[in-house]
Design a protein around this motif. Structure first.
Motif, PDB file in Angstrom:
ATOM      1  N   ASP A 192       2.373  89.619  59.015  1.00  0.00           N
ATOM      2  CA  ASP A 192       1.209  90.486  59.252  1.00  0.00           C
ATOM      3  C   ASP A 192       1.067  91.511  58.134  1.00  0.00           C
ATOM      4  O   ASP A 192      -0.053  91.826  57.697  1.00  0.00           O
ATOM      5  CB  ASP A 192       1.340  91.207  60.597  1.00  0.00           C
ATOM      6  CG  ASP A 192       1.075  90.289  61.780  1.00  0.00           C
ATOM      7  OD1 ASP A 192       0.559  89.162  61.558  1.00  0.00           O
ATOM      8  OD2 ASP A 192       1.393  90.680  62.913  1.00  0.00           O
ATOM      9  N   SER A 193       2.207  92.048  57.666  1.00  0.00           N
ATOM     10  CA  SER A 193       2.178  93.040  56.595  1.00  0.00           C
ATOM     11  C   SER A 193       1.637  92.427  55.312  1.00  0.00           C
ATOM     12  O   SER A 193       0.790  93.025  54.631  1.00  0.00           O
ATOM     13  CB  SER A 193       3.587  93.594  56.368  1.00  0.00           C
ATOM     14  OG  SER A 193       3.614  94.491  55.280  1.00  0.00           O
ATOM     15  N   LEU A 194       2.120  91.248  54.963  1.00  0.00           N
ATOM     16  CA  LEU A 194       1.612  90.566  53.767  1.00  0.00           C
ATOM     17  C   LEU A 194       0.130  90.252  53.905  1.00  0.00           C
ATOM     18  O   LEU A 194      -0.637  90.383  52.952  1.00  0.00           O
ATOM     19  CB  LEU A 194       2.402  89.280  53.531  1.00  0.00           C
ATOM     20  CG  LEU A 194       3.848  89.436  53.070  1.00  0.00           C
ATOM     21  CD1 LEU A 194       4.573  88.087  53.122  1.00  0.00           C
ATOM     22  CD2 LEU A 194       3.904  90.012  51.656  1.00  0.00           C
ATOM     23  N   ARG A 195      -0.247  89.871  55.082  1.00  0.00           N
ATOM     24  CA  ARG A 195      -1.640  89.463  55.322  1.00  0.00           C
ATOM     25  C   ARG A 195      -2.598  90.644  55.239  1.00  0.00           C
ATOM     26  O   ARG A 195      -3.736  90.509  54.790  1.00  0.00           O
ATOM     27  CB  ARG A 195      -1.734  88.805  56.694  1.00  0.00           C
ATOM     28  CG  ARG A 195      -3.011  88.035  56.944  1.00  0.00           C
ATOM     29  CD  ARG A 195      -2.864  87.180  58.192  1.00  0.00           C
ATOM     30  NE  ARG A 195      -3.998  86.280  58.344  1.00  0.00           N
ATOM     31  CZ  ARG A 195      -4.048  85.291  59.223  1.00  0.00           C
ATOM     32  NH1 ARG A 195      -3.023  85.088  60.039  1.00  0.00           N
ATOM     33  NH2 ARG A 195      -5.118  84.519  59.310  1.00  0.00           N
ATOM     34  N   SER A 196      -2.132  91.805  55.663  1.00  0.00           N
ATOM     35  CA  SER A 196      -3.002  92.975  55.668  1.00  0.00           C
ATOM     36  C   SER A 196      -3.009  93.709  54.331  1.00  0.00           C
ATOM     37  O   SER A 196      -3.751  94.668  54.155  1.00  0.00           O
ATOM     38  CB  SER A 196      -2.565  93.948  56.768  1.00  0.00           C
ATOM     39  OG  SER A 196      -1.307  94.498  56.456  1.00  0.00           O
TER      40      SER A 196
END
Length: 210
Positions: free
Chosen positions: A192-196
């Motif tokens: 999620d962190s990479l995606r955001s």
């Protein structure tokens, strides 16, 4: 030095290693006897010592390498194709599935715990496994950066290293508690962190509002 064998010899050696790996999984590393490996694989004592002159310790080190290779094989073809978010989620699911199936018994951990006290090759096996695993994750991050799905300023190597460290921590907690929750959490939160577009650097999280 790695010795060269004929194709038939390689097949025989592989059969012995695979059989020994099955014995380790069934009995545990402390209970494995060469006699059981010979019976399981249909090989003679002379054959076994031809391929493993140093006996049981050399064989167990080969089994450790086999199990290390299997860690990555079990993640394929997902690990080598982290080229979209559905692919990343499929890899995440495969990883969870693998470790749920393994449960609290880790043959590689048991093997390296034994051979690590006596064989310098044990550390090399772990180092090579982690390098190959991190390299595959790094390549996935860089591909996603090339398509604009992960922010260009994310340090791909450090992000992959952090994710791998989180995975290892989650696996360790699984072995200690029998619960998969920590591994699920680190995978979900990191993806999620990479995606955001968020990024973790030097222990501090930074995003567009920071």
């Amino acid at each position: 030095m790695t010795r060269a064998f004929t194709r038939k010899g390689e097949a025989t050696r592989a059969r012995i290693v695979t059989g020994a790996a099955a014995e380790v999984r069934d009995r545990g590393v402390d209970e494995v006897r060469l006699e059981d490996v010979l019976a399981r694989t249909g090989t003679s004592k002379g054959q076994l010592f031809h391929y493993f002159p140093d006996g049981k310790e050399e064989l167990l080190l080969a089994v450790a390498q086999h199990e290390a290779d299997q860690v990555l094989i079990d993640q394929e073809p997902m690990l080598s194709n982290l080229t979209s978010w559905p692919a990343w989620l499929a890899w995440r699911d495969r990883l969870i599935e693998r470790y749920l199936a393994q449960g609290v018994k880790c043959p590689l951990n048991g093997l390296l715990g034994q051979t690590g006290r006596r064989a310098p090759g044990a550390q090399a096996i772990v180092t090579a496994l982690m390098w190959r695993w991190q390299k595959a994750i790094t390549e996935g991050i860089r591909h996603m950066q090339s398509t604009g799905d992960i922010a260009a300023d994310v340090d791909a190597d450090r992000a992959a290293a952090a994710l791998l460290a989180g995975i290892q921590g989650g696996v360790l907690l699984l072995l200690s508690t029998g619960k998969i929750d920590h591994l699920q959490a680190v995978l979900d939160l990191t993806i999620d962190s990479l995606r955001s577009g968020a990024r973790v650097t030097g222990g501090q999280e930074r995003n567009g509002n920071g």
